[in-house]
Design an enzyme around this catalytic site. Structure first.
Site, mmCIF file in Angstrom:
data_model
loop_
_atom_site.group_PDB
_atom_site.id
_atom_site.type_symbol
_atom_site.label_atom_id
_atom_site.label_comp_id
_atom_site.label_asym_id
_atom_site.label_seq_id
_atom_site.Cartn_x
_atom_site.Cartn_y
_atom_site.Cartn_z
ATOM 1 N N GLY A 11 0.781 -1.235 0.000
ATOM 2 C CA GLY A 11 0.000 0.000 0.000
ATOM 3 C C GLY A 11 0.812 1.284 0.000
ATOM 4 C CB SER A 12 4.326 2.204 -0.751
ATOM 5 O OG SER A 12 4.531 1.771 -2.071
ATOM 6 C CG ASN A 13 1.968 3.201 -5.843
ATOM 7 O OD1 ASN A 13 2.340 4.233 -6.383
ATOM 8 N ND2 ASN A 13 2.586 2.036 -6.025
ATOM 9 C CG ASN A 101 -3.037 -1.422 -13.020
ATOM 10 O OD1 ASN A 101 -2.915 -1.418 -11.795
ATOM 11 N ND2 ASN A 101 -2.364 -2.255 -13.809
ATOM 12 C CG HIS A 103 2.468 -3.157 -15.249
ATOM 13 N ND1 HIS A 103 1.957 -4.316 -14.690
ATOM 14 C CD2 HIS A 103 3.576 -3.514 -15.933
ATOM 15 C CE1 HIS A 103 2.741 -5.329 -15.029
ATOM 16 N NE2 HIS A 103 3.726 -4.880 -15.783
ATOM 17 C CG ASP A 144 -0.498 -5.698 -16.940
ATOM 18 O OD1 ASP A 144 -0.997 -4.973 -16.068
ATOM 19 O OD2 ASP A 144 0.161 -6.712 -16.695
HETATM 20 C C1 GAR Z 1 3.633 -1.380 -7.383
HETATM 21 O O1 GAR Z 1 4.970 -1.428 -7.843
HETATM 22 C C2 GAR Z 1 2.679 -1.503 -8.555
HETATM 23 O O2 GAR Z 1 3.135 -0.857 -9.713
HETATM 24 C C3 GAR Z 1 2.657 -2.987 -8.744
HETATM 25 O O3 GAR Z 1 2.599 -3.514 -7.433
HETATM 26 C C4 GAR Z 1 3.300 -2.629 -6.568
HETATM 27 C C5 GAR Z 1 2.411 -2.316 -5.383
HETATM 28 O O4 GAR Z 1 3.158 -1.646 -4.401
HETATM 29 N N1 GAR Z 1 1.555 -3.407 -9.548
HETATM 30 C C6 GAR Z 1 1.608 -4.459 -10.359
HETATM 31 O O5 GAR Z 1 2.603 -5.163 -10.465
HETATM 32 C C7 GAR Z 1 0.322 -4.718 -11.151
HETATM 33 N N2 GAR Z 1 0.547 -5.656 -12.193
HETATM 34 P P1 GAR Z 1 2.434 -0.912 -3.203
HETATM 35 O O6 GAR Z 1 1.430 -1.911 -2.597
HETATM 36 O O7 GAR Z 1 3.541 -0.595 -2.247
HETATM 37 O O8 GAR Z 1 1.727 0.294 -3.749
#
Ligand code: GAR
Length: 190
Positions: A11-13, A101, A103, A144
């Site tokens: 969940g950092s994003n 999304n 990616h 994607d």
């Molecule tokens: C992020 O790097 C995002 O781009 C990726 O998962 C990570 C989630 O990090 N998404 C994918 O790979 C989707 N195919 P987060 O939970 O720290 O935000």
């Protein structure tokens, strides 16, 4: 305007998106949705006092429960941030152009089912690519494959480990995703 963030992991994003919109008038993160009861994103939601909902496969795929949740929380825009389940038609139809999304690669490279998180950065490392990056795209039924909105390219250095690559890409994600969501919402609702 109300945003829902769908996430399955740390969940950092979600954290940076929630923080960003605390300072933006008329747009806020109203809900966090996860499929994973142990996901770190639940702590993030809790910390910021954003409501969250934990959903199951049958809620998402065999009923309109998730769509009902979107109505209940008056959601206008959905941001997937590390959400690992595909999104069904009932939601895509309702949120056409308003579900995106992020990616962690330069799509179409390193996209598709099974390509997520560290798998991507390991593949980039193995291929000795000198660039990688991130892609923000519209969501369609196929993993994607939706129309690309923004791509940011960043370097891969010869000395990088897959972890170094992942850290760099994630830092760029945090810098770019909240602003892109804001831009898209304001662009569609001038
Ligand atoms: C992020 O790097 C995002 O781009 C990726 O998962 C990570 C989630 O990090 N998404 C994918 O790979 C989707 N195919 P987060 O939970 O720290 O935000």
């Amino acid at each position: 305007m109300n945003i829902a963030i769908f996430a399955s992991g740390g969940g950092s994003n979600a954290d940076t998106i929630i923080q960003h919109f605390k300072h933006i008038k008329n747009i806020s993160v109203r809900l966090v949705v996860t499929n994973n009861p142990k996901a770190g994103v639940l702590r993030v939601a809790d910390f910021h006092q954003v409501p969250f909902e934990i959903i199951t496969k049958s809620m998402l795929y065999d009923s309109s429960d998730v769509l009902s949740l979107m109505k209940q929380y008056e959601i206008d825009f959905i941001a997937l941030a590390g959400f690992l389940w595909w999104v069904p038609d009932n939601i895509l139809n309702e949120y056409q152009g308003s579900i995106v999304n992020i990616h962690p690669s330069l799509l179409p490279k390193y996209g598709g089912k099974g390509m997520y998180g560290h798998h991507i950065h390991e593949a980039v490392h193995r291929s000795k690519d000198t660039y990688t990056g991130l892609t923000i795209h519209h969501v369609t039924e196929e993993y994607d494959a939706g129309q690309i909105i923004v791509q940011v390219k960043c370097p891969v250095y010869a000395s990088d480990t897959p972890q170094d690559i992942g850290r760099r890409v994630l830092a760029f994600e945090h810098a770019v995703y909240p602003r892109t969501i804001q831009f898209l919402i304001e662009d569609r609702n001038p």
